[in-house]
Design a protein around this motif. Sequence first.
Motif, mmCIF file in Angstrom:
data_model
loop_
_atom_site.group_PDB
_atom_site.id
_atom_site.type_symbol
_atom_site.label_atom_id
_atom_site.label_comp_id
_atom_site.label_asym_id
_atom_site.label_seq_id
_atom_site.Cartn_x
_atom_site.Cartn_y
_atom_site.Cartn_z
ATOM 1 N N PRO A 490 0.833 -1.208 0.000
ATOM 2 C CA PRO A 490 0.000 0.000 0.000
ATOM 3 C C PRO A 490 0.865 1.253 0.000
ATOM 4 N N ASP A 491 0.399 2.264 -0.658
ATOM 5 C CA ASP A 491 1.182 3.483 -0.853
ATOM 6 C C ASP A 491 0.888 4.451 0.276
ATOM 7 N N ASP A 492 1.604 4.304 1.424
ATOM 8 C CA ASP A 492 1.524 5.295 2.501
ATOM 9 C C ASP A 492 2.874 5.325 3.210
ATOM 10 N N ASP A 493 2.966 6.033 4.298
ATOM 11 C CA ASP A 493 4.256 6.226 4.969
ATOM 12 C C ASP A 493 4.614 5.089 5.912
ATOM 13 N N SER A 494 3.730 4.106 6.103
ATOM 14 C CA SER A 494 4.000 3.011 7.030
ATOM 15 C C SER A 494 4.931 1.981 6.399
ATOM 16 N N ALA A 495 5.531 1.206 7.331
ATOM 17 C CA ALA A 495 6.329 0.071 6.869
ATOM 18 C C ALA A 495 5.388 -1.112 6.699
ATOM 19 N N TRP A 496 5.499 -1.824 5.559
ATOM 20 C CA TRP A 496 4.646 -2.966 5.272
ATOM 21 C C TRP A 496 5.515 -4.182 5.006
ATOM 22 N N VAL A 497 5.065 -5.324 5.481
ATOM 23 C CA VAL A 497 5.789 -6.568 5.267
ATOM 24 C C VAL A 497 4.766 -7.642 4.859
ATOM 25 N N THR A 498 5.286 -8.706 4.297
ATOM 26 C CA THR A 498 4.384 -9.803 3.883
ATOM 27 C C THR A 498 4.286 -10.896 4.950
ATOM 28 N N THR A 499 4.977 -10.708 6.071
ATOM 29 C CA THR A 499 4.938 -11.691 7.172
ATOM 30 C C THR A 499 4.070 -11.138 8.299
ATOM 31 N N GLU A 500 3.137 -11.929 8.728
ATOM 32 C CA GLU A 500 2.214 -11.476 9.781
ATOM 33 C C GLU A 500 2.623 -12.078 11.129
ATOM 34 N N ARG A 501 1.639 -12.241 12.061
ATOM 35 C CA ARG A 501 1.761 -12.920 13.355
ATOM 36 C C ARG A 501 2.415 -12.078 14.439
ATOM 37 N N ASP A 502 2.501 -10.736 14.257
ATOM 38 C CA ASP A 502 2.975 -9.904 15.362
ATOM 39 C C ASP A 502 1.791 -9.656 16.289
ATOM 40 N N CYS A 503 1.908 -10.127 17.581
ATOM 41 C CA CYS A 503 0.777 -9.983 18.506
ATOM 42 C C CYS A 503 0.795 -8.642 19.231
ATOM 43 N N ASN A 504 1.855 -7.855 19.088
ATOM 44 C CA ASN A 504 1.911 -6.494 19.641
ATOM 45 C C ASN A 504 2.808 -5.667 18.722
ATOM 46 N N ASP A 505 2.171 -4.973 17.772
ATOM 47 C CA ASP A 505 2.948 -4.241 16.763
ATOM 48 C C ASP A 505 3.441 -2.899 17.270
ATOM 49 N N ASP A 506 3.221 -2.631 18.571
ATOM 50 C CA ASP A 506 3.778 -1.406 19.165
ATOM 51 C C ASP A 506 5.056 -1.685 19.935
ATOM 52 N N ASP A 507 5.454 -2.953 20.026
ATOM 53 C CA ASP A 507 6.637 -3.327 20.819
ATOM 54 C C ASP A 507 7.512 -4.231 19.970
ATOM 55 N N ALA A 508 8.688 -3.698 19.593
ATOM 56 C CA ALA A 508 9.577 -4.480 18.729
ATOM 57 C C ALA A 508 10.132 -5.705 19.438
ATOM 58 N N ALA A 509 10.044 -5.717 20.779
ATOM 59 C CA ALA A 509 10.559 -6.865 21.529
ATOM 60 C C ALA A 509 9.554 -8.013 21.557
ATOM 61 N N VAL A 510 8.368 -7.784 21.025
ATOM 62 C CA VAL A 510 7.343 -8.814 20.985
ATOM 63 C C VAL A 510 7.083 -9.204 19.535
ATOM 64 N N ASN A 511 7.462 -10.418 19.190
ATOM 65 C CA ASN A 511 7.227 -10.948 17.840
ATOM 66 C C ASN A 511 7.523 -12.444 17.881
ATOM 67 N N PRO A 512 7.184 -13.184 16.839
ATOM 68 C CA PRO A 512 7.374 -14.639 16.873
ATOM 69 C C PRO A 512 8.814 -15.088 17.089
ATOM 70 N N ASP A 513 9.782 -14.206 16.806
ATOM 71 C CA ASP A 513 11.185 -14.591 17.002
ATOM 72 C C ASP A 513 11.716 -14.187 18.365
ATOM 73 N N ALA A 514 10.918 -13.472 19.196
ATOM 74 C CA ALA A 514 11.394 -13.007 20.501
ATOM 75 C C ALA A 514 11.458 -14.166 21.478
ATOM 76 N N GLU A 515 12.244 -13.969 22.547
ATOM 77 C CA GLU A 515 12.372 -14.984 23.587
ATOM 78 C C GLU A 515 11.334 -14.715 24.672
ATOM 79 N N GLU A 516 10.654 -15.764 25.080
ATOM 80 C CA GLU A 516 9.641 -15.627 26.117
ATOM 81 C C GLU A 516 10.318 -15.377 27.457
ATOM 82 N N ILE A 517 9.835 -14.349 28.217
ATOM 83 C CA ILE A 517 10.343 -14.070 29.557
ATOM 84 C C ILE A 517 9.157 -14.040 30.511
#
Length: 832
Positions: A490-517
């Motif tokens: 989409p043509d806007d100022d946001s970053a777009w990716v084709t990979t989903e499954r981020d359960c908190n897109d406001d925290d870069a430390a939370v994603n499927p590759d993060a370590e559970e603490i």
Amino acid sequence: MSAPRVVLSFVLCCSSLAIGCGDKDGDSGGAGDADPVDADGDGYSVDEDCDDTDPDINPFADERCDGVDNDCDGYIDEAGAVDETEWYPDLDGDGYGDRDGAVEGCDEPETGGPWLTQGGDCDDGEERVHPGRDEYCDGYDNDCDDLIDESDAVDAEPWFQDKDGDGFGGDTSTLACDDPALGDEVWTQVDGDCDDTDDAVSPGADEVCNGADDDCDGLVDDEDDDVLPLGFSEWFADGDGDGFGDDLEAVDACDAPEGFVDVGGDCDDGRADVHPGATEQCDDENTDEDCNGLADNADPDASDDAKTDWYVDNDRDGYGSADAEPVRVCDDPTTSSRTYRVSADDCNDGNPNIHPGATERCDGADNDCDDLIDDADTDTDETTMVTWYLDEDGDGFGVEDETALQCDDPSTDDESWARQARDCDDGDAAINPTAAEVCDDADVDENCNGTADDDDSTTSSSSKTTWYRDQDEDGYGDRSTGQSTCEGAPDDDSAWVTTERDCNDDDAAVNPDAEEICDDIDNDCNGGTRSDGLVTWVDRSGHVSDLTASFTGTSSSPVSVLLDEPGVAHLCNARFYTMLEISADVDLVGHGSVILDASYDGTVVSIVDGAEDVSLRDIDIRNGNGSRTDTWIGSDYDNAGGLYCSGASVELASVDFADNQADYGGGLLLEGCALRSTGGSITGGYASEHGGAVFMRDSSWTMEDGNVNGNTGYRGAGAFDVRAGSFLSLVDTPVTDNDTSGVAAAINIDASEVECEGTSTSSPARIWRNESDSASGAAIRGGVSGSDVFTASRCDLGETSNDNAPTDIRWGDSVYTFGDDVSISCEGDLCE
């Protein structure tokens, strides 16, 4: 008694005679004696005669009943007197003596009476039996004629001879007490038999239709209202004289009344041509001439001459079936379920739209029964025909400028026609209104709707690429922001990716590759928020590290852990065998069920110099054994079983202390600390000296919605020992079932202030069932130093079974007992 007396008289008489004969003068002399004197001339001298003045009295005279000894035997009126009377006993008092019980004598016997001179009674035990009495039918010979219950008995009844044995007698009768029958004779007490030779005729018989007076009432058959209907015949009124009567005008009688016949079944007794046996005719009135309940069509016996052939019309289109056999009946046999016609030219009697009068249609059927179908019939309705469109690419869609109007597809081996137009490219079979729109570089309009690719809302999603907004730019997008396009992100100022499954897109430390603490956050987006036994450390800069290995003690070998840097320690759902020392500003947070267990090796948690602000939340502190010393108490004691605090400010939230022990402060020991707690409990604490739950000096603690229960201070202060300028506030916190061998089963106040405040009805403040073994003990002990203060507002100190023992408050030298929901103030020397 008569017989002996008679014999005695005879002996005396003989003796007299002997004397007389030998010496008549009685002197026993010889012949020369003088003649004896016989004054009465009865032949007996005075010597022999007992009364020589009465010639009727002498030894040979008859004894009579006259009160004189007539025969000179020395007895008067004895038995055998010639005129003695017969006496009869009358035991039943009926005036007649027993004829078989007679006694002779001059006088009435003195015993066994009463006695009568009249006998003849044949039963002197029954008053109703004696001569002259009327005979009765009672089984007695009432008149003593030696006959019982004979026919002249006053209550004898008439009996009638019953010659035919039907229970009723005829003219021959007699009077008798009992049935006079002899031999084979039959007698009855019921008469009235008008024919005693016929046992079927009697007053008790039923009158029947037989021409005889069966019941002897003088009436015969129908004359008698009692005649049995079982013998009746049914007679029917025959008004039209056709020999058949009307069933509705029937009578039951022995004989036929005038105008009645014995055959019914006439269904119209006003017409002589209508009766059973008549011939059924076809007529407009549908008359049932033969009275069989059927008329005209319904009657198979109707005359065949006037009948008509009818053809079934199954589809009810007004035309009879050409294939069906006719039904020959009088009238139209149509019913609610089946219709008939006089015509027979319907070529399809199963379809109401097919018959000679129908319009030919394009449906593959001969609608008008002229043997021509669809396009072969020039009469076919054009409004039912189809417009066909030339379809050169054979995709089922043609063009609008070349058409054909007919019923059937005009396609041939060399030419295709379609029933619909709208093909936007009739040279490409992949392009037509039913094709799927797909992404392609040429922006082809595959489905002919005027738009293509991203401009077409129907474009297949499987041909598009889905993009997800990556707000925190961690390489994973938010699933809820997905957008599918043909031509890139989409043509806007946001970053777009084709990979989903981020359960908190406001925290870069939370994603499927993060370590559970252990922080109650689903760090790796797998749906879980913690891992049992995990310990995570987060420093003040946000750096995360794993402390799990530092907390891996066992019940037999708990570990010692030092937290000497500011930060947050997250402990996840496990029992940690550890003795924890905190010397910095640390927040200790439990997730799930978290237990710190020292296995009685030392103090569980120690907050020491270097720590200023410390918090513990959702932690269970257990099995501590005091290992801290205090200069104020003395180095000979091991103190603070569960928690030790020196000079810090501490917040406790839902922290439970259980089964901790020490010399002072079984649960907690506070030195110069300020505590505030909400929730949580202190149970099972034990102090060998003072403060089973808490020992505090120069400290403050506000405890809200807590619970202090079942703690023991052996020498004193079963729950709280509050000393040296300390302040304790118990808000909606029950202090119950604590005990001591000394004073202050619940709270000891020494140069300090304690308040108990109740604000809630669901969890009120109360000090109940605390017990001291000391006669001088109390639940609350204070007033020893001049600066002791205890205040209570809506604080329950118990009544009856909730009382503290031996008393509620000992203040100075005074003791006090209070009840529920009290507000008091203890200061100086007294409480009020």
